[in-house]
Scaffold this active site. Structure first.
Site, mmCIF file in Angstrom:
data_model
loop_
_atom_site.group_PDB
_atom_site.id
_atom_site.type_symbol
_atom_site.label_atom_id
_atom_site.label_comp_id
_atom_site.label_asym_id
_atom_site.label_seq_id
_atom_site.Cartn_x
_atom_site.Cartn_y
_atom_site.Cartn_z
ATOM 1 N N ASP A 131 -29.894 -5.604 47.644
ATOM 2 C CA ASP A 131 -28.948 -6.543 47.031
ATOM 3 C C ASP A 131 -28.324 -7.421 48.111
ATOM 4 O O ASP A 131 -27.706 -6.926 49.051
ATOM 5 C CB ASP A 131 -27.834 -5.757 46.316
ATOM 6 C CG ASP A 131 -26.859 -6.691 45.607
ATOM 7 O OD1 ASP A 131 -27.146 -7.059 44.465
ATOM 8 O OD2 ASP A 131 -25.829 -7.065 46.211
ATOM 9 N N TYR A 134 -23.037 -13.842 51.458
ATOM 10 C CA TYR A 134 -22.937 -12.805 52.485
ATOM 11 C C TYR A 134 -23.348 -13.325 53.865
ATOM 12 O O TYR A 134 -23.076 -12.685 54.881
ATOM 13 C CB TYR A 134 -23.784 -11.572 52.136
ATOM 14 C CG TYR A 134 -23.404 -10.918 50.819
ATOM 15 C CD1 TYR A 134 -22.226 -11.253 50.163
ATOM 16 C CD2 TYR A 134 -24.223 -9.975 50.224
ATOM 17 C CE1 TYR A 134 -21.887 -10.678 48.953
ATOM 18 C CE2 TYR A 134 -23.883 -9.382 49.015
ATOM 19 C CZ TYR A 134 -22.722 -9.746 48.383
ATOM 20 O OH TYR A 134 -22.400 -9.168 47.192
ATOM 21 N N LYS A 191 -27.716 -13.971 44.796
ATOM 22 C CA LYS A 191 -26.685 -14.490 43.880
ATOM 23 C C LYS A 191 -26.343 -15.944 44.187
ATOM 24 O O LYS A 191 -26.312 -16.343 45.359
ATOM 25 C CB LYS A 191 -25.420 -13.630 43.978
ATOM 26 C CG LYS A 191 -25.709 -12.138 43.935
ATOM 27 C CD LYS A 191 -24.487 -11.268 43.916
ATOM 28 C CE LYS A 191 -24.865 -9.807 44.135
ATOM 29 N NZ LYS A 191 -24.803 -9.371 45.539
ATOM 30 N N HIS A 197 -22.777 -15.270 40.820
ATOM 31 C CA HIS A 197 -21.970 -14.328 41.616
ATOM 32 C C HIS A 197 -20.580 -14.096 41.006
ATOM 33 O O HIS A 197 -20.123 -12.960 40.894
ATOM 34 C CB HIS A 197 -21.863 -14.851 43.050
ATOM 35 C CG HIS A 197 -21.596 -13.794 44.063
ATOM 36 N ND1 HIS A 197 -22.023 -13.871 45.360
ATOM 37 C CD2 HIS A 197 -20.931 -12.615 43.980
ATOM 38 C CE1 HIS A 197 -21.637 -12.797 46.025
ATOM 39 N NE2 HIS A 197 -20.966 -12.021 45.210
HETATM 40 P P1 NDP Z 1 -19.501 0.435 48.989
HETATM 41 O O1 NDP Z 1 -18.711 0.981 47.879
HETATM 42 O O2 NDP Z 1 -20.972 0.508 48.948
HETATM 43 O O3 NDP Z 1 -18.963 1.124 50.321
HETATM 44 C C1 NDP Z 1 -19.423 0.750 51.580
HETATM 45 C C2 NDP Z 1 -18.568 1.459 52.637
HETATM 46 O O4 NDP Z 1 -18.792 2.867 52.565
HETATM 47 C C3 NDP Z 1 -18.902 1.026 54.028
HETATM 48 O O5 NDP Z 1 -17.709 0.997 54.765
HETATM 49 C C4 NDP Z 1 -19.836 2.130 54.538
HETATM 50 O O6 NDP Z 1 -19.702 2.269 55.929
HETATM 51 C C5 NDP Z 1 -19.291 3.351 53.836
HETATM 52 N N1 NDP Z 1 -20.325 4.351 53.494
HETATM 53 C C6 NDP Z 1 -21.573 4.141 53.022
HETATM 54 N N2 NDP Z 1 -22.187 5.291 52.752
HETATM 55 C C7 NDP Z 1 -21.313 6.272 53.058
HETATM 56 C C8 NDP Z 1 -21.370 7.684 52.995
HETATM 57 N N3 NDP Z 1 -22.447 8.324 52.538
HETATM 58 N N4 NDP Z 1 -20.288 8.392 53.415
HETATM 59 C C9 NDP Z 1 -19.183 7.746 53.890
HETATM 60 N N5 NDP Z 1 -19.058 6.422 53.961
HETATM 61 C C10 NDP Z 1 -20.122 5.674 53.541
HETATM 62 O O7 NDP Z 1 -19.008 -1.071 49.251
HETATM 63 P P2 NDP Z 1 -19.432 -2.553 48.942
HETATM 64 O O8 NDP Z 1 -18.199 -3.233 48.472
HETATM 65 O O9 NDP Z 1 -20.167 -3.099 50.088
HETATM 66 O O10 NDP Z 1 -20.404 -2.492 47.679
HETATM 67 C C11 NDP Z 1 -21.791 -2.260 47.770
HETATM 68 C C12 NDP Z 1 -22.600 -3.531 47.546
HETATM 69 O O11 NDP Z 1 -22.359 -4.084 46.262
HETATM 70 C C13 NDP Z 1 -22.251 -4.683 48.490
HETATM 71 O O12 NDP Z 1 -22.671 -4.450 49.806
HETATM 72 C C14 NDP Z 1 -22.901 -5.830 47.771
HETATM 73 O O13 NDP Z 1 -24.295 -5.817 47.991
HETATM 74 C C15 NDP Z 1 -22.550 -5.497 46.315
HETATM 75 N N6 NDP Z 1 -21.305 -6.152 45.867
HETATM 76 C C16 NDP Z 1 -21.389 -7.136 44.901
HETATM 77 C C17 NDP Z 1 -20.257 -7.812 44.486
HETATM 78 C C18 NDP Z 1 -20.365 -8.888 43.471
HETATM 79 O O14 NDP Z 1 -19.389 -9.655 43.307
HETATM 80 N N7 NDP Z 1 -21.464 -9.008 42.769
HETATM 81 C C19 NDP Z 1 -18.921 -7.483 45.010
HETATM 82 C C20 NDP Z 1 -18.936 -6.396 45.960
HETATM 83 C C21 NDP Z 1 -20.082 -5.759 46.337
HETATM 84 P P3 NDP Z 1 -21.009 2.302 56.895
HETATM 85 O O15 NDP Z 1 -21.689 0.972 56.749
HETATM 86 O O16 NDP Z 1 -20.402 2.495 58.243
HETATM 87 O O17 NDP Z 1 -21.837 3.458 56.445
HETATM 88 C C1 1BO Z 2 -16.869 -12.621 47.745
HETATM 89 C C2 1BO Z 2 -18.105 -11.796 47.727
HETATM 90 C C3 1BO Z 2 -17.826 -10.416 47.284
HETATM 91 C C4 1BO Z 2 -18.971 -9.524 47.472
HETATM 92 O O1 1BO Z 2 -20.005 -9.791 46.566
#
Ligand code: NDP
Ligand code: 1BO
Length: 322
Positions: free
Chosen positions: A55, A60, A88, A121
């Site tokens: 994704d 991003y 997106k 998005h």
């Molecule tokens: P997540 O809920 O996936 O959490 C990510 C965080 O958790 C990072 O800090 C990561 O750190 C940590 N992490 C990952 N795996 C573990 C684990 N097993 N144990 C402990 N910590 C962990 O956050 P996001 O907000 O990034 O959401 C995921 C994805 O969803 C985004 O990256 C994006 O692709 C999508 N998204 C889409 C949106 C939209 O508007 N459509 C909005 C927000 C997100 P580390 O990297 O150090 O492991």
């Molecule tokens: C503003 C972008 C949030 C993550 O999709």
């Protein structure tokens, strides 16, 4: 309904069937805030972790790095047809004439011929160069029907296999369903035990729109630390799993695909080992009972201008549905 398949590493990978007939792998790698490390994360996920779903988004700023990662994985033997790549359409491109050029730019950055899924998005149009928070005039009228027609045209021209939306409400989905010739295959939204978003989940299920749960672990800086939540931790210990795995599995058991982000190779691999066990009903219900329900991604910083509007509050953004 989930379908099980096996990847080349022998990893049991489930997928969900979309209205279009295509399958979306149940767990994907999120790449928001992955920056220059996105390439390594994508290679680790695809080649070592058994992921088949990535994704990303223009916003991003890491599509080039994600594309490099996909290319390297394909050099290592993966076929394009086995991958599911989502990107997106950003808010500055939400006018009909900008949709196709935006997609072409995304394909170029990713070095791909087509996307498996292209999502709107956020359902708010921003002026190019808009400030955060927006100034007067930064949030513009959004011609949802005109933009959706262009998304449909991308699908008809096979540049994208599926189209969908993110961050919609029931009100906005009803509006879209009123004119859509192609029903959105996917609605992506924030979902974790601290924001179950049940109303949207039920609405999408009723309309056969698949849901992808974003921020399944409670998101990143400024997010909600569900990894250290006492109940999540207790259930993880009881099941001999990690909190991350419990949170991913919770989403799968609700019938959603889930896209945890990680840059850490061990956590990337850990987050997808969720297919040969279940969260027992009692624990699943306990996770469903967290009372402090709150969005992390409420859109306030990007879209709310308290004095000038058009959205003067977070409630305005979400059509007062929460
Ligand atoms: P997540 O809920 O996936 O959490 C990510 C965080 O958790 C990072 O800090 C990561 O750190 C940590 N992490 C990952 N795996 C573990 C684990 N097993 N144990 C402990 N910590 C962990 O956050 P996001 O907000 O990034 O959401 C995921 C994805 O969803 C985004 O990256 C994006 O692709 C999508 N998204 C889409 C949106 C939209 O508007 N459509 C909005 C927000 C997100 P580390 O990297 O150090 O492991
Ligand atoms: C503003 C972008 C949030 C993550 O999709």
């Amino acid at each position: 309904m989930a379908h099980a398949t096996f990847t080349s590493e022998g990893q049991n990978m489930e997928s969900f069937r979309l209205l279009s007939g295509h399958k979306i792998p149940a767990v994907g790698l999120g790449t928001w805030r992955s920056g220059s490390q996105a390439t390594h994360a994508v290679v680790t996920a695809l080649v070592e972790g058994g992921y088949r779903h990535i994704d990303t988004a223009w916003e991003y700023g890491d599509q080039r790095e994600v594309g490099q990662g996909i290319k390297r994985a394909m050099h290592a033997g993966l076929e394009r047809r086995d991958l599911f790549v989502t990107s997106k359409l950003w808010c500055t491109e939400l006018s009909p004439e900008r949709v196709r050029p935006a997609l072409q730019n995304t394909l170029k950055e990713l070095q791909l011929e087509y996307l498996d899924l292209y999502l709107i998005h956020w359902p708010f149009r921003l002026r190019e160069g808009a400030s955060k928070p927006p100034k007067a005039g930064d949030v513009l009228d959004f011609d949802m029907e005109g933009v959706w027609r262009e998304m449909e045209n991308l699908a008809k021209d096979n540049l994208v296999r599926n189209i969908g939306v993110c961050n919609f409400t029931v009100t906005k989905l009803n509006k879209l369903l009123g004119f859509a010739e192609l029903i959105p295959a996917v609605c992506q939204m924030e979902m974790h035990p601290g924001w179950r978003n049940d109303t949207m989940l039920e609405f999408c299920k009723k309309n056969e729109i698949h849901v992808t749960a974003y921020s399944p672990l409670g998101s990143q800086e400024g997010g909600r630390d569900l990894i250290h939540d006492q109940m999540v931790d207790r259930i993880a210990k009881k099941l001999n799993k990690t909190p991350g795995q419990v949170l991913v599995k919770w989403g799968l058991q609700r019938g959603t695909s889930v896209i945890p982000k990680s840059l850490n190779p061990e956590r990337i691999k850990e987050n997808i080992k969720v297919f040969d066990w279940v969260i027992p009903e009692q624990d699943f219900q306990a996770l469903n009972s967290i009372t402090d329900q709150k969005r992390v991604m409420d859109g306030e910083d990007i879209f709310v201008n308290k004095t000038e509007g058009p959205f003067r509050s977070v409630a305005d953004l979400w059509d007062h549905e929460d």
